[in-house]
Design a protein around this motif. Structure first.
Motif, PDB file in Angstrom:
ATOM      1  N   ALA A  17      -9.073  18.124 -23.851  1.00 42.51           N
ATOM      2  CA  ALA A  17      -7.710  17.824 -24.300  1.00 42.51           C
ATOM      3  C   ALA A  17      -7.263  18.813 -25.379  1.00 42.51           C
ATOM      4  O   ALA A  17      -6.114  19.281 -25.383  1.00 42.51           O
ATOM      5  CB  ALA A  17      -7.631  16.386 -24.826  1.00 42.51           C
ATOM      6  N   GLN A  53      -1.066  21.605 -16.077  1.00 41.03           N
ATOM      7  CA  GLN A  53      -2.246  20.991 -16.694  1.00 41.03           C
ATOM      8  C   GLN A  53      -2.566  19.615 -16.112  1.00 41.03           C
ATOM      9  O   GLN A  53      -3.656  19.094 -16.328  1.00 41.03           O
ATOM     10  CB  GLN A  53      -2.030  20.872 -18.211  1.00 41.03           C
ATOM     11  N   ALA A  55      -1.481  16.879 -17.084  1.00 38.07           N
ATOM     12  CA  ALA A  55      -1.751  16.064 -18.269  1.00 38.07           C
ATOM     13  C   ALA A  55      -0.437  15.366 -18.658  1.00 38.07           C
ATOM     14  O   ALA A  55       0.579  15.503 -17.967  1.00 38.07           O
ATOM     15  CB  ALA A  55      -2.263  16.948 -19.399  1.00 38.07           C
ATOM     16  N   LYS A 101      -5.269  13.957 -21.726  1.00 37.63           N
ATOM     17  CA  LYS A 101      -5.974  14.304 -20.480  1.00 37.63           C
ATOM     18  C   LYS A 101      -7.156  13.349 -20.345  1.00 37.63           C
ATOM     19  O   LYS A 101      -7.939  13.203 -21.288  1.00 37.63           O
ATOM     20  CB  LYS A 101      -6.441  15.764 -20.536  1.00 37.63           C
ATOM     21  N   GLU A 102      -7.273  12.744 -19.215  1.00 34.38           N
ATOM     22  CA  GLU A 102      -8.343  11.758 -18.966  1.00 34.38           C
ATOM     23  C   GLU A 102      -8.439  10.736 -20.093  1.00 34.38           C
ATOM     24  O   GLU A 102      -9.530  10.328 -20.497  1.00 34.38           O
ATOM     25  CB  GLU A 102      -9.688  12.461 -18.785  1.00 34.38           C
TER      26      GLU A 102
END
Ligand code: MF3
Ligand code: CO
Ligand code: CO
Length: 254
Positions: A17, A53, A55, A101-102
């Motif tokens: 991230a 990305q 994201a 992110k994630e």
């Protein structure tokens, strides 16, 4: 309520991230020129974060924030809302990027010069950058959080600038803003002890004039009360066994 110690797998996700947030600042750099509007910068970053990305831009709709990035120009201290006013030669601007992110957040910001800026503005940006790194150098197990604030305040004030008190760095991870509050002023004997696995931001806001700020009617945008220039730089930092790792470092900083 306490400071979260991240596991090895969480640290790996925070590295990802952080890298993505840093990448957005690198991507946007060539677009920060006279004539561009901060809404255009917002759009470029938004599209890059979503499409390239894959994201999420964390600011968008965060507690009602209306845009995907923060853009704070000249006397704006932080949380500037992108708008349709073109940047002009001599402006200084902070672009603050936070991506998810994630499920994990990376948070970083830097100053850009628009064309030729005054030596006074350049010096303010340079001293603020140096202050951030003096703060980062205090990050190691056994030091208290107050050591970070002390280093930043001492350096800023030795240069006859002032440190904004109303906004601080923060723990960051699954949440945008976690414990602790990371002050940019204070004493080495204050605050919790740093431990390996803690991840937080350091993001000093330094004013050319007095430290006081006011928040505009939109409840977001903070400006200096005396309309003097303000600068800010931000990194997300991990406490390691022996010191620190900057998770949002850009190539230009290596
Ligand atoms: N990125 C900012 C920080 O460093 C927070 C922005 S909150 C927002 O903590 F809602 F304005 F995006
Ligand atoms: Co932050
Ligand atoms: Co930020």
């Amino acid at each position: 309520m306490s400071i979260i110690i991240k596991s090895a797998s969480e640290i790996e996700k925070m590295r990802t991230a952080g890298k993505l947030a840093a990448d957005v600042l690198e991507m946007i750099a060539p677009f920060v020129v006279a004539g561009v509007t901060t809404n255009q910068l917002n759009q470029y970053c938004h599209d890059y974060i979503i499409d390239v990305q894959q994201a999420i831009p964390a600011p968008l709709n965060y507690k009602g924030f209306p845009k995907s990035i923060c853009t704070s120009v000249n006397h704006q201290v932080c949380h500037g809302i992108p708008n349709d006013k073109p940047l002009k030669n001599g402006d200084i601007i902070n672009v603050d990027i936070t991506v998810i992110k994630e499920g994990y957040h990376g948070d970083t910001s830097k100053m850009f010069s628009v064309g030729d800026v005054s030596p006074f503005a350049q010096r303010l940006m340079d001293v603020t950058y140096q202050a951030l790194f003096l703060g980062i150098e205090q990050v190691k197990p056994g030091n208290r959080f107050g050591a970070i604030g002390h280093a930043i305040q001492h350096y800023a004030e030795s240069n006859r600038y002032s440190v904004v008190r109303e906004f601080c760095g923060h723990g960051v991870g699954r949440d945008f803003h976690e414990e602790p509050h990371v002050m940019h002023f204070g004493k080495v004997t204050e605050g919790a002890f740093m431990e390996p696995g803690m991840i937080f931001t350091i993001e000093p806001m330094i004013n050319q004039g007095k430290k006081e700020v006011k928040t505009l009617a939109d409840k977001w945008q903070a400006v200096t009360k005396d309309h003097s220039l303000s600068a800010q730089w931000e990194h997300t930092v991990l406490v390691t066994d022996t010191g620190y790792e900057i998770l949002t470092l850009r190539a230009e900083e290596l």
